[in-house]
Design a protein around this motif. Structure first.
Motif, PDB file in Angstrom:
ATOM      1  N   UNK A 105       1.231  -2.840   7.402  1.00  7.30           N
ATOM      2  CA  UNK A 105       1.676  -2.147   8.166  1.00  7.30           C
ATOM      3  C   UNK A 105       1.154  -1.005   8.672  1.00  7.30           C
ATOM      4  N   UNK A 106       1.375  -0.516   9.875  1.00  3.95           N
ATOM      5  CA  UNK A 106       0.616   0.584  10.449  1.00  3.95           C
ATOM      6  C   UNK A 106       1.035   1.905  10.166  1.00  3.95           C
ATOM      7  N   UNK A 107       1.998   2.212   9.389  1.00  2.00           N
ATOM      8  CA  UNK A 107       2.448   3.596   8.738  1.00  2.00           C
ATOM      9  C   UNK A 107       1.668   4.038   7.437  1.00  2.00           C
ATOM     10  N   UNK A 108       2.106   5.220   7.140  1.00  2.00           N
ATOM     11  CA  UNK A 108       1.510   5.652   6.001  1.00  2.00           C
ATOM     12  C   UNK A 108       1.519   4.861   4.748  1.00  2.00           C
ATOM     13  N   UNK A 109       2.677   4.001   4.733  1.00  2.00           N
ATOM     14  CA  UNK A 109       2.757   3.032   3.325  1.00  2.00           C
ATOM     15  C   UNK A 109       1.773   2.074   3.515  1.00  2.00           C
ATOM     16  N   UNK A 110       1.367   1.460   4.711  1.00  4.20           N
ATOM     17  CA  UNK A 110       0.607   0.439   4.782  1.00  4.20           C
ATOM     18  C   UNK A 110      -0.933   1.034   4.529  1.00  4.20           C
ATOM     19  N   UNK A 111      -1.264   2.331   4.902  1.00  8.49           N
ATOM     20  CA  UNK A 111      -2.487   2.952   4.553  1.00  8.49           C
ATOM     21  C   UNK A 111      -2.758   3.050   3.080  1.00  8.49           C
ATOM     22  N   UNK A 112      -1.513   3.497   2.173  1.00  9.29           N
ATOM     23  CA  UNK A 112      -1.554   3.651   1.053  1.00  9.29           C
ATOM     24  C   UNK A 112      -1.712   2.449   0.347  1.00  9.29           C
ATOM     25  N   UNK A 113      -1.294   1.306   0.708  1.00 18.34           N
ATOM     26  CA  UNK A 113      -1.379  -0.054   0.198  1.00 18.34           C
ATOM     27  C   UNK A 113      -2.707  -0.515   0.661  1.00 18.34           C
ATOM     28  N   UNK A 114      -3.271  -0.127   1.598  1.00 13.82           N
ATOM     29  CA  UNK A 114      -4.972  -0.425   1.810  1.00 13.82           C
ATOM     30  C   UNK A 114      -5.864   0.024   0.882  1.00 13.82           C
ATOM     31  N   UNK A 133      -5.977  -1.114  -2.805  1.00  9.74           N
ATOM     32  CA  UNK A 133      -6.673  -2.394  -2.809  1.00  9.74           C
ATOM     33  C   UNK A 133      -8.140  -2.081  -2.684  1.00  9.74           C
ATOM     34  N   UNK A 134      -8.340  -0.873  -1.763  1.00 12.70           N
ATOM     35  CA  UNK A 134      -9.919  -0.768  -1.936  1.00 12.70           C
ATOM     36  C   UNK A 134     -10.289  -0.207  -3.182  1.00 12.70           C
ATOM     37  N   UNK A 135      -9.520   0.757  -3.574  1.00  9.80           N
ATOM     38  CA  UNK A 135      -9.849   1.256  -4.892  1.00  9.80           C
ATOM     39  C   UNK A 135     -10.018   0.122  -6.074  1.00  9.80           C
ATOM     40  N   UNK A 136      -8.902  -0.848  -5.962  1.00 15.12           N
ATOM     41  CA  UNK A 136      -9.107  -1.751  -7.345  1.00 15.12           C
ATOM     42  C   UNK A 136     -10.410  -2.515  -6.727  1.00 15.12           C
TER      43      UNK A 136
END
Length: 306
Positions: free
Chosen positions: A236-245, A248-251
């Protein structure tokens, strides 16, 4: 007791919907009553003024300087005329009509016997009218239990233009209060109905909002258990999508760092094993934690394979 964020979101959503509808219903009920009372007041003011302007001669007959004229029949003719005019006015206005003299004595009343009524000079609306201004008062009836709207207008003398009496109209607000009560009950029913209708929508949106957060919590648990290949599949393009991305980057970085550490560890073990010199490593308590093959041969130790 642990309550999930899904149910917290649902409870907050239903609370906001219920509170908003309840406040709106209360505001509409109060506004409706105020509008009704304002309209009734305007009507009573107009009708009271018409009666007052038409009954000047009747009120002047009760002035103290006309006592000699009234003494001929004890003032009975003037009182009969006042009663008659008072009841005629009541029938035309559908309101309670009261005629009051300049001394506050009730001259006639469409609902009660004037001689049995107390002096009205102390009533707020009568006091204002005796001073020459419009008197308006809303107060509950001590005997009937519901509110009345009182409008009093001064009757001005033909020559002096000073108050020679007061005409007061009173109208029950019981019907208005019943109507407002009906609106309040309808608002309460509307609140319940909207809450029932809002539950499915609230469940949908609470799931929609909590689903990515629940997936992110599951991801952190998997990573804590050692699964560095776990990912959150949410776009998603909102803050939740940014948090998910970001998770994933951290993992992914943790996975890369772990792989690099494993590779460095293998290289270290390979170099350590090929050294001809003996190498041993002990902790702060002097306990042997690592030794290469050369050191094991020197000290007669048996190496354990990892």
């Amino acid at each position: 007791m642990r309550i999930s964020i899904r149910w917290k979101l649902l409870a907050t959503y239903l609370y906001i919907v219920g509170l908003a509808v309840a406040l709106l219903g209360g505001y509409l009920a109060r506004r409706l009553r105020a509008d009704f009372v304002s309209e009734l007041r305007t009507t009573l003011e107009r009708e009271t003024s018409l009666i007052a302007s038409a009954e000047t001669a009747l009120f002047e007959a009760f002035l103290p300087d006309r006592e000699a004229q009234r003494s001929r029949d004890g003032g009975q003719a003037a009182r009969r005329r006042a009663d008659k005019q008072c009841r005629l006015a009541a029938r035309s206005t559908q309101a309670r009509v009261t005629f009051i003299g300049v001394d506050g004595v009730v001259l006639a009343d469409s609902k009660a016997k004037a001689s049995a009524m107390e002096n009205h000079a102390g009533r707020p609306e009568i006091a204002a009218a005796l001073e020459g201004s419009l008197g308006v008062e809303e107060r509950p009836s001590a005997t009937l239990g519901y509110s009345f709207l009182y409008v009093a207008v001064p009757v001005l003398g033909n020559t002096s233009k000073a108050p020679v009496g007061v005409v007061r109209l009173a109208l029950s607000l019981a019907q208005v209060d019943r109507l407002v009560g009906g609106v309040a009950r309808a608002s309460a029913i509307t609140v319940v109905a909207l809450l029932l209708l809002a539950v499915p929508l609230g469940v949908f949106w609470s799931r929609r909002l909590s689903a990515p957060l629940e997936r992110m919590v599951a991801l952190t648990r998997e990573v804590a258990d050692g699964n560095l290949n776990a990912k959150v599949h949410w776009h998603s393009t909102d803050e939740v999508g940014e948090l998910a991305a970001g998770l994933n980057n951290m993992t992914g970085r943790l996975r890369e760092t772990y792989a690099e550490l494993e590779e460095q560890n293998r290289m270290f073990e390979t170099v350590l094993a090929r050294l001809q010199a003996g190498v041993i490593i002990a902790d702060e308590k002097g306990k042997l934690t690592l030794a290469n093959g050369a050191a094991a041969s020197m000290l007669g130790l048996e190496l354990q394979s990892a």
